[in-house]
Design a protein around this motif. Structure first.
Motif, PDB file in Angstrom:
ATOM      1  N   ARG A 128       0.813  -1.209   0.000  1.00  0.00           N
ATOM      2  CA  ARG A 128       0.000   0.000   0.000  1.00  0.00           C
ATOM      3  C   ARG A 128       0.855   1.271   0.000  1.00  0.00           C
ATOM      4  O   ARG A 128       0.481   2.277  -0.601  1.00  0.00           O
ATOM      5  CB  ARG A 128      -0.927  -0.015   1.217  1.00  0.00           C
ATOM      6  CG  ARG A 128      -1.881   1.160   1.277  1.00  0.00           C
ATOM      7  CD  ARG A 128      -2.992   0.913   2.275  1.00  0.00           C
ATOM      8  NE  ARG A 128      -2.464   0.476   3.572  1.00  0.00           N
ATOM      9  CZ  ARG A 128      -3.235   0.151   4.606  1.00  0.00           C
ATOM     10  NH1 ARG A 128      -4.552   0.177   4.470  1.00  0.00           N
ATOM     11  NH2 ARG A 128      -2.697  -0.225   5.750  1.00  0.00           N
ATOM     12  N   LEU A 129       1.990   1.229   0.693  1.00  0.00           N
ATOM     13  CA  LEU A 129       2.855   2.413   0.777  1.00  0.00           C
ATOM     14  C   LEU A 129       3.963   2.407  -0.268  1.00  0.00           C
ATOM     15  O   LEU A 129       4.941   3.148  -0.144  1.00  0.00           O
ATOM     16  CB  LEU A 129       3.468   2.503   2.182  1.00  0.00           C
ATOM     17  CG  LEU A 129       2.489   2.807   3.321  1.00  0.00           C
ATOM     18  CD1 LEU A 129       3.226   2.884   4.649  1.00  0.00           C
ATOM     19  CD2 LEU A 129       1.759   4.113   3.064  1.00  0.00           C
ATOM     20  N   TYR A 130       3.816   1.570  -1.304  1.00  0.00           N
ATOM     21  CA  TYR A 130       4.883   1.480  -2.299  1.00  0.00           C
ATOM     22  C   TYR A 130       5.137   2.824  -2.968  1.00  0.00           C
ATOM     23  O   TYR A 130       6.288   3.269  -3.071  1.00  0.00           O
ATOM     24  CB  TYR A 130       4.547   0.432  -3.360  1.00  0.00           C
ATOM     25  CG  TYR A 130       5.546   0.422  -4.500  1.00  0.00           C
ATOM     26  CD1 TYR A 130       6.759  -0.233  -4.365  1.00  0.00           C
ATOM     27  CD2 TYR A 130       5.287   1.113  -5.686  1.00  0.00           C
ATOM     28  CE1 TYR A 130       7.693  -0.222  -5.389  1.00  0.00           C
ATOM     29  CE2 TYR A 130       6.218   1.133  -6.713  1.00  0.00           C
ATOM     30  CZ  TYR A 130       7.416   0.458  -6.564  1.00  0.00           C
ATOM     31  OH  TYR A 130       8.336   0.492  -7.575  1.00  0.00           O
ATOM     32  N   TRP A 131       4.085   3.482  -3.454  1.00  0.00           N
ATOM     33  CA  TRP A 131       4.295   4.705  -4.227  1.00  0.00           C
ATOM     34  C   TRP A 131       4.885   5.836  -3.401  1.00  0.00           C
ATOM     35  O   TRP A 131       5.788   6.540  -3.884  1.00  0.00           O
ATOM     36  CB  TRP A 131       2.990   5.131  -4.912  1.00  0.00           C
ATOM     37  CG  TRP A 131       2.621   4.186  -6.021  1.00  0.00           C
ATOM     38  CD1 TRP A 131       1.554   3.337  -6.074  1.00  0.00           C
ATOM     39  CD2 TRP A 131       3.360   3.965  -7.234  1.00  0.00           C
ATOM     40  NE1 TRP A 131       1.575   2.599  -7.237  1.00  0.00           N
ATOM     41  CE2 TRP A 131       2.666   2.964  -7.965  1.00  0.00           C
ATOM     42  CE3 TRP A 131       4.524   4.495  -7.769  1.00  0.00           C
ATOM     43  CZ2 TRP A 131       3.100   2.509  -9.205  1.00  0.00           C
ATOM     44  CZ3 TRP A 131       4.972   4.047  -9.000  1.00  0.00           C
ATOM     45  CH2 TRP A 131       4.272   3.064  -9.699  1.00  0.00           C
ATOM     46  N   PRO A 132       4.441   6.065  -2.145  1.00  0.00           N
ATOM     47  CA  PRO A 132       5.150   7.058  -1.329  1.00  0.00           C
ATOM     48  C   PRO A 132       6.628   6.720  -1.132  1.00  0.00           C
ATOM     49  O   PRO A 132       7.492   7.600  -1.198  1.00  0.00           O
ATOM     50  CB  PRO A 132       4.387   7.033   0.001  1.00  0.00           C
ATOM     51  CG  PRO A 132       3.027   6.582  -0.360  1.00  0.00           C
ATOM     52  CD  PRO A 132       3.211   5.589  -1.466  1.00  0.00           C
ATOM     53  N   CYS A 133       6.919   5.433  -0.912  1.00  0.00           N
ATOM     54  CA  CYS A 133       8.322   5.013  -0.783  1.00  0.00           C
ATOM     55  C   CYS A 133       9.067   5.219  -2.090  1.00  0.00           C
ATOM     56  O   CYS A 133      10.240   5.640  -2.094  1.00  0.00           O
ATOM     57  CB  CYS A 133       8.398   3.542  -0.367  1.00  0.00           C
ATOM     58  SG  CYS A 133       7.895   3.207   1.333  1.00  0.00           S
ATOM     59  N   PHE A 134       8.410   4.935  -3.204  1.00  0.00           N
ATOM     60  CA  PHE A 134       9.023   5.084  -4.524  1.00  0.00           C
ATOM     61  C   PHE A 134       9.400   6.539  -4.775  1.00  0.00           C
ATOM     62  O   PHE A 134      10.532   6.845  -5.190  1.00  0.00           O
ATOM     63  CB  PHE A 134       8.046   4.602  -5.589  1.00  0.00           C
ATOM     64  CG  PHE A 134       8.590   4.635  -6.990  1.00  0.00           C
ATOM     65  CD1 PHE A 134       9.360   3.584  -7.468  1.00  0.00           C
ATOM     66  CD2 PHE A 134       8.343   5.712  -7.819  1.00  0.00           C
ATOM     67  CE1 PHE A 134       9.876   3.608  -8.759  1.00  0.00           C
ATOM     68  CE2 PHE A 134       8.857   5.751  -9.104  1.00  0.00           C
ATOM     69  CZ  PHE A 134       9.616   4.694  -9.578  1.00  0.00           C
ATOM     70  N   VAL A 135       8.469   7.464  -4.510  1.00  0.00           N
ATOM     71  CA  VAL A 135       8.733   8.889  -4.744  1.00  0.00           C
ATOM     72  C   VAL A 135       9.846   9.381  -3.819  1.00  0.00           C
ATOM     73  O   VAL A 135      10.760  10.108  -4.247  1.00  0.00           O
ATOM     74  CB  VAL A 135       7.446   9.707  -4.539  1.00  0.00           C
ATOM     75  CG1 VAL A 135       7.748  11.206  -4.590  1.00  0.00           C
ATOM     76  CG2 VAL A 135       6.412   9.350  -5.605  1.00  0.00           C
ATOM     77  N   THR A 136       9.792   8.977  -2.558  1.00  0.00           N
ATOM     78  CA  THR A 136      10.824   9.392  -1.603  1.00  0.00           C
ATOM     79  C   THR A 136      12.190   8.845  -2.000  1.00  0.00           C
ATOM     80  O   THR A 136      13.205   9.544  -1.916  1.00  0.00           O
ATOM     81  CB  THR A 136      10.461   8.909  -0.191  1.00  0.00           C
ATOM     82  OG1 THR A 136       9.158   9.371   0.153  1.00  0.00           O
ATOM     83  CG2 THR A 136      11.455   9.436   0.834  1.00  0.00           C
ATOM     84  N   ALA A 137      12.211   7.592  -2.448  1.00  0.00           N
ATOM     85  CA  ALA A 137      13.478   6.984  -2.870  1.00  0.00           C
ATOM     86  C   ALA A 137      14.042   7.693  -4.101  1.00  0.00           C
ATOM     87  O   ALA A 137      15.263   7.894  -4.208  1.00  0.00           O
ATOM     88  CB  ALA A 137      13.278   5.501  -3.162  1.00  0.00           C
TER      89      ALA A 137
END
Length: 318
Positions: A128-137
């Protein structure tokens, strides 16, 4: 968790960290070669040495290979040409252009790419939190790539840094795809055998690429003739041994713990590259790496599909 399970986990974490630490000696071996030889020649010579491991293993496991489906063979071929061949060429070329420490730190984006490709190719559910992690990364990776110049418009960024980042990201994407396809093949083939197959099948691709570039003969007349010990050591230690040790530990380690253990690689690489190559990073790049690594670590600790549980090693022959 029982006492025995705790012991196995601790042993696995230690072995993963040991394997990851061996990758740190790659840059001091690869960087000087990249200043003397074309990237394709280096990687071709490296795979010729790796074939010394691959041939006996494949002969020994010929029955298992005979049982593979055409789809599995196609997956291995893509892994060999993409993850083992082209990715390592891009990785080596990035060393010639830019800071080797920056190139290494950017390889931490591999798990993000592997998770996304698994969702696309294997239809696995994204956390569920993949996209926030993706953008932050990605933000962290941008800081790692450009340091104090990160706030400047793209067209004003130093060209060598843009090219270095592009080559490093290309290698990371191909290695990430190799992780996903490798998971598919590992259902029927052991990892040491899969590694051997990808090493050997990469040779025709690399030989053809070297022939197109006009560097095939130079691989032997300059590379193997003058730099064989260094090439052999590079193929053996940060290549084959590091990878086999890493995966031996990963079999007994939770993904979240393995992600933490993998920190041994960039941490040691920063020190080794500074001592041997004079390669340093600025404060902004360091902050960017902390952001990047923190995003990957958060993703690995989330309850999620098994792809998140399999970090992608940043080994040049992974």
């Amino acid at each position: 968790m029982t006492t025995r399970e705790q012991t196995v986990t601790r042993w696995g974490v230690f072995v993963v960290a040991l394997g990851a630490s061996l990758w740190a000696v790659d840059a001091p071996l690869r960087k000087p070669l990249s200043d003397l030889l074309p990237a394709t020649s280096i990687v071709l010579a490296e795979h010729l040495f790796l074939a010394l491991y691959a041939l006996p293993v494949l002969v020994w496991q010929r029955r298992a290979l005979a049982q593979l489906t055409p789809r599995a063979w196609l997956a291995i071929l893509v892994i060999a040409w993409g993850a083992s061949g082209l990715a390592t060429v891009l990785f080596t070329a990035a060393f010639r252009v830019g800071n080797p420490t920056t190139v290494i730190l950017l390889q931490k984006v591999q798990p993000l790419i592997a998770v996304l490709l698994a969702a696309l190719l294997l239809r696995e559910r994204l956390p569920r939190l993949y996209w926030p992690c993706f953008v932050t990364a990605l933000l962290g990776a941008h800081l790692v790539s450009f340091g104090r110049s990160a706030l400047e418009p793209l067209w004003l960024l130093p060209r060598e840094r843009v090219l270095t980042a592009a080559l490093a990201f290309g290698a990371a994407a191909l290695w990430g795809s190799g992780t996903v396809l490798g998971r598919y093949v590992l259902g029927t083939l052991g990892f040491p055998t899969l590694a051997a197959a990808r090493f050997l099948l990469a040779l025709p691709f690399l030989a053809g690429l070297a022939a197109l570039e006009g560097t095939f003969s130079r691989t032997f007349t300059v590379g193997l003739a003058q730099h064989a010990p260094r090439l052999f050591l590079m193929a053996l230690v940060p290549g084959l041994l590091a990878m086999l040790i890493y995966y031996a530990g990963l079999r007994h380690t939770r993904a979240s713990y393995a992600t933490l253990a993998e920190l041994a690689f960039p941490a040691l690489a920063i020190i080794v590259n500074w001592l041997t190559l004079g390669a340093t990073i600025d404060l902004v790049q360091f902050i960017g790496f902390v952001v990047l690594w923190g995003s990957i670590t958060l993703l690995s600790w989330l309850p999620a599909p098994s792809t998140v549980a399999e970090p992608s090693p940043a080994s040049p022959v992974s």
